[in-house]
Scaffold this active site. Sequence first.
Site, PDB file in Angstrom:
ATOM      1  N   ARG A 157       0.864  -1.175   0.000  1.00  0.00           N
ATOM      2  CA  ARG A 157       0.000   0.000   0.000  1.00  0.00           C
ATOM      3  C   ARG A 157       0.903   1.227   0.000  1.00  0.00           C
ATOM      4  O   ARG A 157       2.042   1.184   0.484  1.00  0.00           O
ATOM      5  CB  ARG A 157      -0.905   0.022   1.230  1.00  0.00           C
ATOM      6  CG  ARG A 157      -1.862  -1.161   1.351  1.00  0.00           C
ATOM      7  CD  ARG A 157      -2.704  -1.016   2.610  1.00  0.00           C
ATOM      8  NE  ARG A 157      -3.678  -2.103   2.746  1.00  0.00           N
ATOM      9  CZ  ARG A 157      -3.485  -3.196   3.467  1.00  0.00           C
ATOM     10  NH1 ARG A 157      -2.336  -3.363   4.110  1.00  0.00           N
ATOM     11  NH2 ARG A 157      -4.423  -4.125   3.564  1.00  0.00           N
ATOM     12  N   LYS A 188      -2.768  -1.775   7.536  1.00  0.00           N
ATOM     13  CA  LYS A 188      -4.019  -1.278   8.107  1.00  0.00           C
ATOM     14  C   LYS A 188      -4.235  -1.860   9.495  1.00  0.00           C
ATOM     15  O   LYS A 188      -3.900  -3.008   9.758  1.00  0.00           O
ATOM     16  CB  LYS A 188      -5.199  -1.655   7.205  1.00  0.00           C
ATOM     17  CG  LYS A 188      -5.340  -0.789   5.962  1.00  0.00           C
ATOM     18  CD  LYS A 188      -6.621  -1.121   5.230  1.00  0.00           C
ATOM     19  CE  LYS A 188      -6.840  -0.190   4.054  1.00  0.00           C
ATOM     20  NZ  LYS A 188      -8.104  -0.502   3.329  1.00  0.00           N
ATOM     21  N   HIS A 256      -2.215   2.145  -6.012  1.00  0.00           N
ATOM     22  CA  HIS A 256      -3.037   0.988  -5.660  1.00  0.00           C
ATOM     23  C   HIS A 256      -3.314   0.104  -6.870  1.00  0.00           C
ATOM     24  O   HIS A 256      -3.600  -1.085  -6.721  1.00  0.00           O
ATOM     25  CB  HIS A 256      -4.355   1.448  -5.024  1.00  0.00           C
ATOM     26  CG  HIS A 256      -4.779   0.596  -3.876  1.00  0.00           C
ATOM     27  ND1 HIS A 256      -4.084   0.526  -2.682  1.00  0.00           N
ATOM     28  CD2 HIS A 256      -5.822  -0.261  -3.735  1.00  0.00           C
ATOM     29  CE1 HIS A 256      -4.684  -0.312  -1.859  1.00  0.00           C
ATOM     30  NE2 HIS A 256      -5.734  -0.811  -2.471  1.00  0.00           N
ATOM     31  N   ARG A 259      -0.734  -2.470  -6.758  1.00  0.00           N
ATOM     32  CA  ARG A 259      -1.063  -3.480  -5.742  1.00  0.00           C
ATOM     33  C   ARG A 259      -2.082  -4.472  -6.298  1.00  0.00           C
ATOM     34  O   ARG A 259      -1.967  -5.683  -6.118  1.00  0.00           O
ATOM     35  CB  ARG A 259      -1.599  -2.798  -4.491  1.00  0.00           C
ATOM     36  CG  ARG A 259      -2.059  -3.751  -3.379  1.00  0.00           C
ATOM     37  CD  ARG A 259      -2.378  -2.936  -2.131  1.00  0.00           C
ATOM     38  NE  ARG A 259      -3.205  -3.654  -1.178  1.00  0.00           N
ATOM     39  CZ  ARG A 259      -2.743  -4.465  -0.240  1.00  0.00           C
ATOM     40  NH1 ARG A 259      -1.441  -4.682  -0.129  1.00  0.00           N
ATOM     41  NH2 ARG A 259      -3.571  -5.058   0.609  1.00  0.00           N
ATOM     42  N   HIS A 282      -4.764  -8.999   4.015  1.00  0.00           N
ATOM     43  CA  HIS A 282      -6.212  -8.885   4.179  1.00  0.00           C
ATOM     44  C   HIS A 282      -6.661  -9.661   5.411  1.00  0.00           C
ATOM     45  O   HIS A 282      -6.275 -10.814   5.607  1.00  0.00           O
ATOM     46  CB  HIS A 282      -6.946  -9.444   2.949  1.00  0.00           C
ATOM     47  CG  HIS A 282      -6.841  -8.559   1.755  1.00  0.00           C
ATOM     48  ND1 HIS A 282      -7.089  -8.997   0.464  1.00  0.00           N
ATOM     49  CD2 HIS A 282      -6.528  -7.241   1.638  1.00  0.00           C
ATOM     50  CE1 HIS A 282      -6.929  -7.995  -0.376  1.00  0.00           C
ATOM     51  NE2 HIS A 282      -6.596  -6.921   0.305  1.00  0.00           N
ATOM     52  N   TYR A 291     -10.190 -10.749  -6.496  1.00  0.00           N
ATOM     53  CA  TYR A 291      -9.174 -10.981  -7.523  1.00  0.00           C
ATOM     54  C   TYR A 291      -9.446 -12.251  -8.316  1.00  0.00           C
ATOM     55  O   TYR A 291      -8.889 -12.438  -9.399  1.00  0.00           O
ATOM     56  CB  TYR A 291      -7.784 -11.016  -6.888  1.00  0.00           C
ATOM     57  CG  TYR A 291      -7.402  -9.685  -6.297  1.00  0.00           C
ATOM     58  CD1 TYR A 291      -7.077  -8.606  -7.113  1.00  0.00           C
ATOM     59  CD2 TYR A 291      -7.416  -9.488  -4.922  1.00  0.00           C
ATOM     60  CE1 TYR A 291      -6.755  -7.374  -6.573  1.00  0.00           C
ATOM     61  CE2 TYR A 291      -7.093  -8.255  -4.377  1.00  0.00           C
ATOM     62  CZ  TYR A 291      -6.772  -7.208  -5.209  1.00  0.00           C
ATOM     63  OH  TYR A 291      -6.470  -5.984  -4.675  1.00  0.00           O
TER      64      TYR A 291
END
Length: 316
Positions: A157, A188, A256, A259, A282, A291
Amino acid sequence: MATGQAPDDDDTALIQAYLSHLRVHKRLADRTLALYTADMERLRQQVQAQGIGLRDVGSHHVRQWVARMHAGGRSPRGIALILSGWRGFYAWLGREGLVKVNPVVDVRAPKAPKPLPKALGVDDAVRLASHADTDEDPVREARDACITELLYGCGLRIGELVGLDISAAGDARGWIDLDDAVAHVLGKGSKRRSVPVGTAALAAVRQWLLAREAWAAGDPAMFINPRGGRLTPQHIRLRLRRRSAQAGLATPVHPHMLRHSYASHVLQSSGDLRAVQELLGHASISTTQVYTRLDYQHLARVYDAAHPRAGRRNKG
């Protein structure tokens, strides 16, 4: 009221009174008032076709009309805007004591499909990562090349990239262990994770660290400007957009997107969704599953280009 008959005087008077209320009391701009007028005309057409009056509309009627609009190709956002206009009309009727229940209050537009993340094709991603700007200052070029390699080669990120320091320290948000070929980042939710760094990215990091010494490095940040300050996300976005244009890519690239490209290309090659989840950091596998839709699109393109019976599918 019979089907096909013009709206009766009561319906016409109600709509005119409501639009007057919006114009005089709400002081809406002409453009906004025109949108409300169009919403009221749609509502009038629906009740006329239904053979009822505006004050006879129930929530089941509204849901039926929503289904028709959706089946007719109107977007969920467009339907939501129309419903908002109708909801306001019936709220006004309620305040005037002309209806007891707002038939639109509990009706919602269909959910819009979640858009697919924008990812580059493998060829475009490699072209961008391999691009070298020979006219650029060598130090800045080494930095930008390293940024591109880490975004695409590690799926970082932009906040994780900006947070990298040149070495591990107690207050470092992230760093790259060159000996182990691992990037340690703070993602995150302040969750730390480790990501493998490929050969090309490692070479780019080493080249940048050597070039970085030419600038006034007063900050421990991995990526700095010529004055030695840590790069901002906005500066990186601008540099990447410029680099993608120079590399001849048709689509401006943002961090992004690289990514997304990283995730999509790893999944295409490995088929290991759980591994991609771990690499991206994630918390939920459902976030990573988007994806698989990109992966299916890739497989569909391969089929269309290669299978002898694909022509029939394309025509369909």
